[in-house]
Design an enzyme around this catalytic site. Structure first.
Site, PDB file in Angstrom:
ATOM      1  N   HIS A  38       0.835  -1.204   0.000  1.00  0.00           N
ATOM      2  CA  HIS A  38       0.000   0.000   0.000  1.00  0.00           C
ATOM      3  C   HIS A  38       0.864   1.247   0.000  1.00  0.00           C
ATOM      4  O   HIS A  38       1.966   1.246   0.563  1.00  0.00           O
ATOM      5  CB  HIS A  38      -0.930   0.019   1.226  1.00  0.00           C
ATOM      6  CG  HIS A  38      -2.084   0.932   1.041  1.00  0.00           C
ATOM      7  ND1 HIS A  38      -2.028   2.260   1.372  1.00  0.00           N
ATOM      8  CD2 HIS A  38      -3.316   0.724   0.496  1.00  0.00           C
ATOM      9  CE1 HIS A  38      -3.188   2.825   1.056  1.00  0.00           C
ATOM     10  NE2 HIS A  38      -3.981   1.915   0.527  1.00  0.00           N
ATOM     11  N   ASP A  90      -7.942  -5.179  -1.415  1.00  0.00           N
ATOM     12  CA  ASP A  90      -8.357  -5.915  -2.603  1.00  0.00           C
ATOM     13  C   ASP A  90      -8.183  -7.427  -2.497  1.00  0.00           C
ATOM     14  O   ASP A  90      -8.908  -8.175  -3.147  1.00  0.00           O
ATOM     15  CB  ASP A  90      -7.571  -5.427  -3.832  1.00  0.00           C
ATOM     16  CG  ASP A  90      -8.138  -4.120  -4.357  1.00  0.00           C
ATOM     17  OD1 ASP A  90      -9.354  -3.913  -4.227  1.00  0.00           O
ATOM     18  OD2 ASP A  90      -7.359  -3.317  -4.889  1.00  0.00           O
ATOM     19  N   ARG A 127     -17.106   3.504  -4.250  1.00  0.00           N
ATOM     20  CA  ARG A 127     -16.211   4.671  -4.147  1.00  0.00           C
ATOM     21  C   ARG A 127     -16.832   5.936  -4.720  1.00  0.00           C
ATOM     22  O   ARG A 127     -16.391   7.047  -4.421  1.00  0.00           O
ATOM     23  CB  ARG A 127     -14.862   4.344  -4.807  1.00  0.00           C
ATOM     24  CG  ARG A 127     -13.790   5.406  -4.678  1.00  0.00           C
ATOM     25  CD  ARG A 127     -13.453   5.808  -3.238  1.00  0.00           C
ATOM     26  NE  ARG A 127     -12.996   4.735  -2.390  1.00  0.00           N
ATOM     27  CZ  ARG A 127     -11.733   4.311  -2.283  1.00  0.00           C
ATOM     28  NH1 ARG A 127     -10.796   4.915  -2.972  1.00  0.00           N
ATOM     29  NH2 ARG A 127     -11.415   3.316  -1.469  1.00  0.00           N
TER      30      ARG A 127
HETATM   31  C1  LIG Z   1      -7.685  -0.370  -3.006  1.00  0.00           C
HETATM   32  C2  LIG Z   1      -6.358  -0.101  -3.518  1.00  0.00           C
HETATM   33  O1  LIG Z   1      -6.200   0.612  -4.482  1.00  0.00           O
HETATM   34  S1  LIG Z   1      -5.077  -0.740  -2.662  1.00  0.00           S
HETATM   35  C3  LIG Z   1      -3.766  -0.892  -3.853  1.00  0.00           C
HETATM   36  C4  LIG Z   1      -4.062  -1.944  -4.853  1.00  0.00           C
HETATM   37  N1  LIG Z   1      -2.907  -2.197  -5.697  1.00  0.00           N
HETATM   38  C5  LIG Z   1      -2.229  -3.360  -5.675  1.00  0.00           C
HETATM   39  O2  LIG Z   1      -2.521  -4.282  -4.944  1.00  0.00           O
HETATM   40  C6  LIG Z   1      -1.089  -3.472  -6.637  1.00  0.00           C
HETATM   41  C7  LIG Z   1       0.145  -4.103  -6.001  1.00  0.00           C
HETATM   42  N2  LIG Z   1       0.785  -3.178  -5.079  1.00  0.00           N
HETATM   43  C8  LIG Z   1       1.595  -2.200  -5.554  1.00  0.00           C
HETATM   44  O3  LIG Z   1       1.886  -2.106  -6.746  1.00  0.00           O
HETATM   45  C9  LIG Z   1       2.123  -1.197  -4.566  1.00  0.00           C
HETATM   46  O4  LIG Z   1       2.230  -1.766  -3.296  1.00  0.00           O
HETATM   47  C10 LIG Z   1       1.248   0.085  -4.493  1.00  0.00           C
HETATM   48  C11 LIG Z   1       1.000   0.654  -5.898  1.00  0.00           C
HETATM   49  C12 LIG Z   1      -0.101  -0.234  -3.864  1.00  0.00           C
HETATM   50  C13 LIG Z   1       1.959   1.103  -3.634  1.00  0.00           C
HETATM   51  O5  LIG Z   1       3.121   1.481  -4.312  1.00  0.00           O
HETATM   52  P1  LIG Z   1       4.326   2.217  -3.576  1.00  0.00           P
HETATM   53  O6  LIG Z   1       3.787   3.235  -2.644  1.00  0.00           O
HETATM   54  O7  LIG Z   1       5.260   2.656  -4.615  1.00  0.00           O
HETATM   55  O8  LIG Z   1       4.921   1.013  -2.728  1.00  0.00           O
HETATM   56  P2  LIG Z   1       6.110   1.045  -1.688  1.00  0.00           P
HETATM   57  O9  LIG Z   1       6.851   2.325  -1.770  1.00  0.00           O
HETATM   58  O10 LIG Z   1       5.541   0.672  -0.386  1.00  0.00           O
HETATM   59  O11 LIG Z   1       7.011  -0.149  -2.246  1.00  0.00           O
HETATM   60  C14 LIG Z   1       8.108  -0.603  -1.517  1.00  0.00           C
HETATM   61  C15 LIG Z   1       8.812  -1.695  -2.228  1.00  0.00           C
HETATM   62  O12 LIG Z   1       8.020  -2.871  -2.207  1.00  0.00           O
HETATM   63  C16 LIG Z   1       7.762  -3.333  -3.515  1.00  0.00           C
HETATM   64  N3  LIG Z   1       6.387  -3.724  -3.598  1.00  0.00           N
HETATM   65  C17 LIG Z   1       5.324  -3.006  -3.138  1.00  0.00           C
HETATM   66  N4  LIG Z   1       4.198  -3.680  -3.390  1.00  0.00           N
HETATM   67  C18 LIG Z   1       4.557  -4.822  -4.010  1.00  0.00           C
HETATM   68  C19 LIG Z   1       3.841  -5.922  -4.514  1.00  0.00           C
HETATM   69  N5  LIG Z   1       2.481  -5.932  -4.439  1.00  0.00           N
HETATM   70  N6  LIG Z   1       4.499  -6.934  -5.079  1.00  0.00           N
HETATM   71  C20 LIG Z   1       5.835  -6.915  -5.166  1.00  0.00           C
HETATM   72  N7  LIG Z   1       6.584  -5.899  -4.698  1.00  0.00           N
HETATM   73  C21 LIG Z   1       5.955  -4.862  -4.136  1.00  0.00           C
HETATM   74  C22 LIG Z   1       7.987  -2.136  -4.409  1.00  0.00           C
HETATM   75  O13 LIG Z   1       8.320  -2.527  -5.716  1.00  0.00           O
HETATM   76  C23 LIG Z   1       9.082  -1.415  -3.687  1.00  0.00           C
HETATM   77  O14 LIG Z   1      10.316  -2.038  -3.994  1.00  0.00           O
HETATM   78  P3  LIG Z   1      11.592  -1.135  -4.328  1.00  0.00           P
HETATM   79  O15 LIG Z   1      11.792  -0.269  -3.136  1.00  0.00           O
HETATM   80  O16 LIG Z   1      12.639  -2.167  -4.575  1.00  0.00           O
HETATM   81  O17 LIG Z   1      11.188  -0.364  -5.544  1.00  0.00           O
HETATM   82  O1  LIG Z   2      -5.373   4.856  -0.757  1.00  0.00           O
HETATM   83  C1  LIG Z   2      -4.877   4.323  -1.758  1.00  0.00           C
HETATM   84  O2  LIG Z   2      -3.821   4.722  -2.297  1.00  0.00           O
HETATM   85  C2  LIG Z   2      -5.513   3.165  -2.398  1.00  0.00           C
HETATM   86  C3  LIG Z   2      -6.595   2.553  -1.589  1.00  0.00           C
HETATM   87  O3  LIG Z   2      -6.377   1.757  -0.711  1.00  0.00           O
HETATM   88  C4  LIG Z   2      -7.960   2.989  -1.843  1.00  0.00           C
HETATM   89  O4  LIG Z   2      -8.180   3.897  -2.652  1.00  0.00           O
HETATM   90  O5  LIG Z   2      -8.882   2.416  -1.241  1.00  0.00           O
END
Ligand SMILES: CC(=O)SCCNC(=O)CCNC(=O)[C@H](O)C(C)(C)COP(=O)(O)OP(=O)(O)OC[C@H]1O[C@@H](n2cnc3c(N)ncnc32)[C@H](O)[C@@H]1OP(=O)(O)O
Ligand SMILES: O=C([O-])CC(=O)C(=O)O
Length: 374
Positions: free
Chosen positions: A260, A311, A336
């Site tokens: 997240h 999710d 949403r």
């Molecule tokens: C309801 C919602 O919208 S919740 C979000 C739904 N999205 C997802 O589930 C997609 C998968 N998750 C992701 O892509 C990311 O965790 C995001 C987009 C949600 C957040 O992105 P960021 O804020 O950039 O993540 P963050 O800074 O915490 O990442 C830290 C590290 O963990 C890694 N990482 C974070 N999430 C994941 C993941 N799901 N799988 C693998 N690696 C991950 C990143 O690549 C990053 O590595 P790095 O430092 O080597 O580049």
């Molecule tokens: O807050 C975020 O970046 C994504 C999320 O979990 C949401 O929109 O529910």
């Protein structure tokens, strides 16, 4: 992961404005709507009460709720012109594109002509979104033109009844209601920020929501619930899940439904929807997909300290209720919408156009050479 700073690219950690609607990662369970803990709302309120709260700042009393629900009930049907448009959208279209078109088209035939109509526009979308999704889906997939009205008391029950063409069980109604509450609002996430940027130009509600749907569609945001489902369905057992996920991490693939942008150690919505997913699995008499999901959760925490976001367990929960995977993210839209519209109203109440600056990293100033010399 856990000690990763909230700073850097993607505007992470920067305040982009004020809101009275929501806190993320701050107090209590880590998620509050207008001061109420999301777990309290999930246990003790309904989605319609949460929508009312977000639109009006306070929870309704019984008379207000009755009036609100009665008004939403009369707005669930779609105009014939919108039904005709939905019938033109192909079966293999992405359902998020259907939602985007449905929202945009409604804005053509029932436009918000001035901001005094903002509640009307928001409530119309709230009432109509389940039918927009299901009318298109049932027409293109089952060849039927459904009646878009039901006498289901709640929007969650209404959606399930439209989709399945039969009265949902009490448990399914409850899970849909909780799910809609969990997805309703989340501060300045990408889609809400899209809506606020659009609102800041003094645009109309339908444009703000249409833009937000486009942002939610991506797999890094709302699209993750579908991507998580596609992934867990490929795993044959908990042990296989762990082996395959190790391979995905080795190949540096993103695992959808984990991590997240704001939360550091857990997403408070996960524990709630996970509990419901387990109950649904037991009700179905087959817990294998739930067990696989739990194995994924354990593996990601043990290997990367990455946790399930809202999710991940939504995927199995929706699946257990017979909802087709491609409709997972459109359900997120139905919920949403409340957060988006509330943020649009809040932005309008104290507006300045959102227009940040950029750090220029392009070429030094230069002259256009004649095309024959390039
Ligand atoms: C309801 C919602 O919208 S919740 C979000 C739904 N999205 C997802 O589930 C997609 C998968 N998750 C992701 O892509 C990311 O965790 C995001 C987009 C949600 C957040 O992105 P960021 O804020 O950039 O993540 P963050 O800074 O915490 O990442 C830290 C590290 O963990 C890694 N990482 C974070 N999430 C994941 C993941 N799901 N799988 C693998 N690696 C991950 C990143 O690549 C990053 O590595 P790095 O430092 O080597 O580049
Ligand atoms: O807050 C975020 O970046 C994504 C999320 O979990 C949401 O929109 O529910």
């Amino acid at each position: 992961m856990v000690d990763k700073k909230l700073s850097g690219a993607g505007l992470r950690g920067q305040s982009a404005g004020e809101t009275a609607l929501c806190t993320v990662g701050k107090s209590g369970s880590g998620l509050t709507y207008a001061g109420y803990d999301v777990s309290d709302l999930a246990d003790n309120a309904t989605f319609e009460e949460v929508a009312y709260l977000l639109f009006n700042g306070e929870l309704p009393n019984q008379a207000q709720l009755d009036e609100y629900k009665a008004s939403l009930l009369t707005q669930r049907d779609l105009p014939q012109a919108l039904k005709e448009v939905l019938k033109l959208i192909p079966k293999d279209a992405h359902p998020m594109d259907v939602m985007r078109t449905g929202c945009s088209f409604l804005g053509n035939i029932e436009p918000e002509t001035d901001f005094s109509q903002q509640h009307k526009a928001a409530n119309r979308l709230l009432a109509a979104f389940p039918a927009i999704m299901c009318y298109w889906y049932r027409f293109t997939h089952d060849g039927v033109e459904i009646d878009c009205t039901t006498d289901e008391d709640s929007l969650g029950g209404h959606f399930l009844a439209l989709l399945h063409g039969k009265t949902p069980s009490e448990q399914h109604r409850k899970v849909m209601d909780v799910s809609l509450i969990l997805y309703a609002e989340h501060e300045f996430n990408a889609s809400t920020f899209t809506a606020r940027v659009c609102a800041s130009t003094l645009s109309d509600m339908f444009s703000c929501v249409t833009g937000a749907i486009g942002s939610l569609r991506g797999p890094l945001h709302g699209g993750a619930n579908e991507a998580a489902m596609d992934m867990i369905q490929k795993f044959s057992s908990p042990a296989d899940a762990k082996v395959q996920m190790a391979g995905m991490l080795e190949r540096k693939e993103k695992i959808m439904g984990f991590g997240h942008a704001i939360y550091r150690e857990s997403d408070p919505r996960n524990v709630i929807i996970k509990r419901w997913s387990e109950k649904l699995a037991q009700e179905n008499g087959d817990t294998s997909l739930y067990d696989i999901s739990v194995a994924c959760e354990e593996f990601m925490w043990d290997s990367k300290k990455l946790f399930c976001n809202a999710d991940f367990f939504h995927a199995s929960a929706y699946h257990f209720m017979g909802i087709p995977t491609k409709l997972f993210t459109p359900i997120f839209v139905c919920s949403r919408l409340t957060g988006w519209a509330a943020h649009v109203m809040e932005q309008r109440s104290n507006n300045r156009i959102i227009r940040p600056s950029a750090d220029y990293v392009g070429p030094e100033p230069r002259k256009v050479s004649p095309i024959s010399q390039r």
